[in-house]
Design an enzyme around this catalytic site. Structure first.
Site, mmCIF file in Angstrom:
data_model
loop_
_atom_site.group_PDB
_atom_site.id
_atom_site.type_symbol
_atom_site.label_atom_id
_atom_site.label_comp_id
_atom_site.label_asym_id
_atom_site.label_seq_id
_atom_site.Cartn_x
_atom_site.Cartn_y
_atom_site.Cartn_z
ATOM 1 N N TYR A 167 35.197 33.258 35.345
ATOM 2 C CA TYR A 167 35.836 32.007 35.746
ATOM 3 C C TYR A 167 35.664 30.939 34.660
ATOM 4 C CZ TYR A 167 37.195 28.155 38.860
ATOM 5 O OH TYR A 167 37.822 27.072 39.436
ATOM 6 N N TRP A 184 31.402 37.121 38.128
ATOM 7 C CA TRP A 184 32.507 36.289 38.594
ATOM 8 C C TRP A 184 32.487 34.916 37.931
ATOM 9 C CZ3 TRP A 184 33.007 31.472 40.676
ATOM 10 C CH2 TRP A 184 34.254 31.146 41.222
ATOM 11 N N ASP A 221 36.961 38.347 42.923
ATOM 12 C CA ASP A 221 37.301 37.146 43.682
ATOM 13 C C ASP A 221 38.038 37.517 44.964
ATOM 14 O OD1 ASP A 221 37.695 34.003 43.404
ATOM 15 O OD2 ASP A 221 39.563 34.846 44.168
#
Length: 523
Positions: free
Chosen positions: A436, A432, A452
């Site tokens: 990001y 994640w 997410d």
């Protein structure tokens, strides 16, 4: 080279369509094409107020760099440096997109094309071929055009002395700066300065520049996103302005960005070294996503019935970038398994403990007194003592140690997959966080953190059942190559829904309290 091609100088360009765009001064084509006139040696934007030349005298190019490499000079009336710098090639050649990001960050100021190609995992010849195919110009020509157009903008919008303009726009010397302008415009650079430059110059001690974009632009969404994550002492956000401290090559300064009266943002920049200006402008453009083409992206995403109403509600939504890769990574790790507000509080403690203090009365008047800590400053520190789990503090210290040893770790790679793999090798960075960082710092338009919670909530069905991350990833295949923007629409919708839920809950609670009070009075 001027006049070598009598009609077109780019791939997939229709002469009559380009000609009509200039005849009608169609703003939709501003930044997409440029028209050069062989009889005058000048190139213009489609919206140029000058009389449209005869068709037989015109040649059309995809980029300003292609025009200048062919021997044309920019028009002084329509000012090509003021046109939106669109990333229309994104999705067609992500290698070119990544190369342009590196060039804008100064990759060719201190290096050559071979080194640039190596950073992107391609050969020098292949990179040159891709630039010719998608931009109609070489990498060196693109870098040179950026320098010239920035210098021309500074000459006409500020009162900087010519020597400082040369340094601020990336020229290695004033002599080279003067020679380039004499060769391109046939006159010294000082003669291009307009008489009303005083009105456009920045406040004392700063420089003001206009940064154009392709309309529409959802300023409210951008400022809302940045405001929710603003670190006290480093960032100050109001509905009409975003300001923050910034460090570039060891120099500390201040930037302030606000919406302009037209299709541009106004950036006020206060830095002790004018040489930092290109890097600062590149960061502002990255953070505020000024190269996006919202119509192109929106048309693609609207093909999905679930995204169509979201795009219609926010046609000018952008994907906010990051000011610095290390800062973003630290913020992302701080935010793991806690709320945005809690992560913001921890970041404030980190800045207060280790951030360099900015000695600028004007910045202090805005409450901006510190810069975000550098990796070197956090090496060897007991970060967990600020109030977080020891494992997270250790991960941050290890991250700082790794980045201090390799400052180039947050630069674009050959592709999204290799970038994510490299980021996941960093301490404390999982899938994640890597996605990001790729989305906000590397500006990968297809980055997508599928696990997410906000994205999963946003794609819940009518009964409230959310997809699994694997199911969402399959669904998102149709959103390529703009999955990052799909994620931004889902996050924005999720934030709206949470806000509505909170408002309803507060209203219900207020009604309950009032009813209880009324009952007590009645009793």
């Amino acid at each position: 080279m001027r006049g070598a091609n009598p009609h077109l100088a780019g791939m997939d360009m229709d002469f009559e369509a380009c000609r009509r765009a200039f005849l009608t001064r169609d703003p939709r084509f501003d930044g997409r094409i440029f028209g050069a006139v062989r009889t005058t040696g000048i190139y213009c934007r489609p919206i140029c107020p000058a009389r449209t030349p005869k068709a037989e005298n015109m040649t059309f190019f995809l980029t300003a760099a292609a025009c200048q490499e062919a021997g044309y000079r920019p028009c002084l009336r329509c000012r090509p440096e003021s046109s939106p710098d669109l990333g229309a090639w994104r999705g067609t050649s992500n290698t070119v997109s990544r190369a342009l990001a590196l060039i804008e960050g100064g990759a060719l100021d201190a290096g050559d094309v071979d080194a640039l190609a190596s950073r992107l995992g391609v050969g020098e010849r292949q990179l040159r071929r891709l630039f010719r195919q998608h931009l109609g110009a070489s990498p060196v020509a693109v870098a040179q055009t950026r320098r010239v157009l920035l210098a021309k903008q500074l000459i006409q919008e500020t009162l900087l002395p010519m020597g400082e303009v040369a340094l601020a726009s990336g020229f290695g010397s004033v002599r080279r700066f003067n020679e380039t302008f004499q060769q391109l415009f046939g006159r010294p650079p000082g003669t291009l300065r307009r008489s009303h430059a005083e009105e456009a110059s920045a406040a004392a001690g700063g420089i003001t520049v206009r940064l154009p974009y392709r309309a529409p632009y959802d300023w409210a969404a951008m400022i809302g996103f940045l405001g929710a994550r603003a670190i006290p002492g480093v960032e100050q956000v109001s509905p009409r302005r975003y300001a923050r401290t910034l460090s570039v090559d060891g120099a500390l300064g201040l930037v302030s960005v606000s919406p302009g009266p037209g299709d541009f943002l106004v950036a006020e920049i206060r830095f002790p070294k004018v040489q930092a200006l290109p890097a600062v402008i590149a960061r502002i453009r990255r953070v505020f996503d000024l190269t996006a083409d919202p119509a192109l992206i929106g048309d693609h995403l609207s093909q999905d019935p679930a995204l169509a109403p979201l795009v219609a509600a926010r046609p000018g939504l952008r994907a906010p970038g990051a000011w610095d890769g290390f800062e973003l990574a630290v913020r992302a790790i701080l935010g793991q398994q806690i709320t945005v507000t809690a992560a913001r509080g921890l970041a404030a403690k980190l800045v207060e403990a280790y951030g360099a203090r900015l000695d600028d009365p004007f910045a202090a008047s805005l409450g901006l007194i510190r810069a975000f800590p550098t990796p070197e400053r956090l090496v060897g520190q007991d970060i967990a003592a600020l109030g977080m789990p020891k494992a997270r503090g250790a991960a941050l210290e290890a991250l700082a140690r790794t980045v201090a040893a390799d400052p180039a770790i947050f630069t674009p790679r050959a592709d999204l997959e290799s970038a994510v793999a490299a980021l996941k090798a960093l301490p404390g960075v999982g899938e994640w966080t890597a996605q990001y960082i790729a989305l906000r710092e590397l500006r990968e338009p297809d980055a997508f953190p599928q696990a997410d919670i906000g994205l999963l909530r946003g794609m819940a069905d009518e009964t409230g059942v959310r997809p699994t991350p694997a199911e969402l990833l399959v669904r998102a295949e149709a959103w390529r190559p703009w999955r990052a923007y799909a994620a931004q629409h889902l996050w924005a919708a999720d934030a709206d829904q949470l806000s509505k839920t909170t408002t309803v809950s507060r209203t219900a609670e207020a009604k309950r309290i009032k009813t209880d009070a009324d009952n007590q009075r009645a009793a």
